[in-house]
Design an enzyme around this catalytic site. Structure first.
Site, PDB file in Angstrom:
ATOM      1  N   CYS A 165       4.510  -3.576  -1.319  1.00  0.00           N
ATOM      2  CA  CYS A 165       4.770  -4.247  -2.585  1.00  0.00           C
ATOM      3  C   CYS A 165       6.062  -5.059  -2.532  1.00  0.00           C
ATOM      4  O   CYS A 165       6.223  -5.904  -1.664  1.00  0.00           O
ATOM      5  CB  CYS A 165       4.782  -3.222  -3.708  1.00  0.00           C
ATOM      6  N   ASP A 169      -6.477  -4.823  -6.434  1.00  0.00           N
ATOM      7  CA  ASP A 169      -5.085  -4.515  -6.774  1.00  0.00           C
ATOM      8  C   ASP A 169      -4.818  -4.986  -8.201  1.00  0.00           C
ATOM      9  O   ASP A 169      -4.877  -6.179  -8.498  1.00  0.00           O
ATOM     10  CB  ASP A 169      -4.149  -5.231  -5.788  1.00  0.00           C
ATOM     11  N   HIS A 175      -3.856  -0.875  -5.201  1.00  0.00           N
ATOM     12  CA  HIS A 175      -2.505  -1.236  -4.760  1.00  0.00           C
ATOM     13  C   HIS A 175      -1.908  -0.220  -3.798  1.00  0.00           C
ATOM     14  O   HIS A 175      -1.262  -0.588  -2.815  1.00  0.00           O
ATOM     15  CB  HIS A 175      -1.607  -1.364  -5.995  1.00  0.00           C
TER      16      HIS A 175
END
Length: 455
Positions: A267, A359, A394
């Site tokens: 991320c 995601d 995610h």
């Protein structure tokens, strides 16, 4: 006497007739087998009982009556005293066995032939509070999982198990060293593989949750990489400079090969990772892995290294039907505003992007496509590798980690929210297993192949 002799002769004829029809050869052995099973309690065995978390195991249940419905269950008590379980519904075969690696589960938390379903489908036991995430904090101790077998498919939680065994799942292999790093103003943990080295090195950068997250670093060290996890969100200094300092710390370590250091990021950890790979004049990683990539700078404050803005999103955050916040759309809005982006056109070393196509926390799909176009225009797209996984969210973790579509999250401005991460359990779990193998292969190729040639 004559009558008795006639009776015996008739009996002998009957037995001869039955044996000629193979009755004795088929029924009696099954009877004997059932008799033995009735006297021998069921057993459940797991091989190996002690192994790394990314290592597969085999679960075998024996000494059951043939054709018996049973439930095979896993149960884990987490470090925060919550209970997690997974279970499958099976029927024993004609030998009275259930082989989880080969047999079909017809119900439970997973279905079909799923050798590792007892781990990746784990969820909180009924009655638990919602929104928790299962993560290992103390990597020096194993994850303990009880594997048990229960009679029937209903009410198994209310009955004593027919048999059970306790197994250990480790992030740290025997001989891996854990070292606290508090030098050069850093807050991190270095994990060194067994042996004298030298080893290829990795800087491990997590996402917006912050803190010092060690379990992936410990597992990478168990696969031969000297790996440092880094707490960079609370460093109190420009993050990019801080990341350069951490990278140099690994590179300068006497048990690390100085020119064989890469980065693994998740991320917003992709921001400092790609900065080091593109714009830094101080360091140059040999390769970079970005999982669920977020590589846009929404303001000059973030460019300068203040990341609080990225983890204190407030205002008009879209929510789903369950009131779970979908930060992906905030990221898309930032992208549409022509923000400063990581200049991947300047990359000179290999980059691997791992992306979940569902995601809901970051625009990682759009980000991966943007990076692809940028690198293609710059003529360096030969350095790019992409792994795109449908129905995957995610939080792409190491193999057999439970899937979390949504969990509780505390933002930097202290808001307590439910975050939607995305993904569907089965495809997400498959993606975790597949991507981990390919991440390790990527790191081996770019950090170890030339090193082995030197040695």
């Amino acid at each position: 006497m004559v009558l008795r002799l006639i009776a015996r002769q008739r009996s002998a004829v009957v037995w001869a007739h039955l044996r000629s029809r193979h009755w004795w050869d088929t029924i009696v052995p099954d009877f004997r087998r059932s008799l033995v099973m009735s006297r021998t309690p069921p057993i459940v065995s797991v091989l190996p009982t002690r192994g790394l978390v990314d290592e597969k195991f085999k679960v075998l249940v024996e000494n059951l009556p043939p054709g018996r419905p049973v439930t095979v269950r896993s149960l884990h008590r987490s470090e925060d005293d919550h209970y997690w379980e997974a279970f499958g519904f099976y029927t024993s075969d004609h030998r009275g066995t259930v082989n989880v690696s080969k047999d079909q589960s017809v119900g439970g938390t997973y279905t079909g032939k799923e050798p590792m379903g007892l781990l990746w489908s784990m969820c909180p036991v009924p009655g638990s509070r919602k929104g928790f995430r299962l993560r290992k904090s103390d990597v020096c101790s194993p994850m303990l999982v009880n594997i048990s077998v229960h009679s029937g498919h209903e009410g198994f939680r209310d009955q004593a198990p027919l048999a059970s065994v306790l197994i250990e799942r480790w992030y740290m292999a025997p001989g891996v060293k854990r070292i606290d790093v508090r030098e050069r103003g850093l807050k991190g943990t270095l994990f060194l593989p067994p042996g004298p080295g030298p080893f290829p090195g990795i800087l491990d950068l997590w996402g917006g949750g912050g803190g010092l997250v060690e379990y992936r670093s410990a597992l990478l060290a168990s696969h031969g990489f000297a790996t440092m996890s880094l707490d960079y969100l609370s460093c109190g200094q420009p993050v990019f400079t801080y990341a350069e300092t951490a990278f140099n710390f690994i590179k300068d370590h006497p048990q690390v090969v100085a020119d064989r250091v890469g980065i693994v990021a998740l991320c917003i950890g992709s921001l400092p990772a790609l900065y080091l790979a593109t714009d830094s004049t101080v360091v140059k990683p040999c390769c970079t892995v970005c999982i669920s990539c977020f590589a846009i700078y929404p303001s000059d404050r973030v460019v300068a290294g203040s990341f609080e803005e990225l983890t204190s999103i407030s205002g008009n955050v879209p929510v789903d039907e369950n009131n779970h916040e979908m930060w992906k759309y905030v990221g898309l809005e930032i992208m549409s505003g022509s923000p400063k982006k990581a200049n991947t056109g300047k990359l000179t070393t290999p980059l691997l992007l791992v992306t979940g196509c569902d995601d809901q926390n970051a625009p990682s799909v759009e980000m991966a496509e943007d990076i692809t176009q940028t690198m293609r225009a710059a003529g360096n797209d030969h350095l790019l590798s992409r792994l795109d996984y449908p129905d995957t969210g995610h939080l792409i973790e190491p193999p057999f980690s439970p899937h979390f579509r949504s969990t509780k999250f505390v933002t930097a401005d202290k808001r307590k929210v439910m975050i939607l991460w995305g993904g569907q359990t089965k495809p997400h779990s498959d993606a975790q297993e597949d991507s981990w193998k390919k991440i390790l292969s990527f790191l081996q190729q770019h950090l170890c192949s030339s090193l082995n040639a030197k040695l």
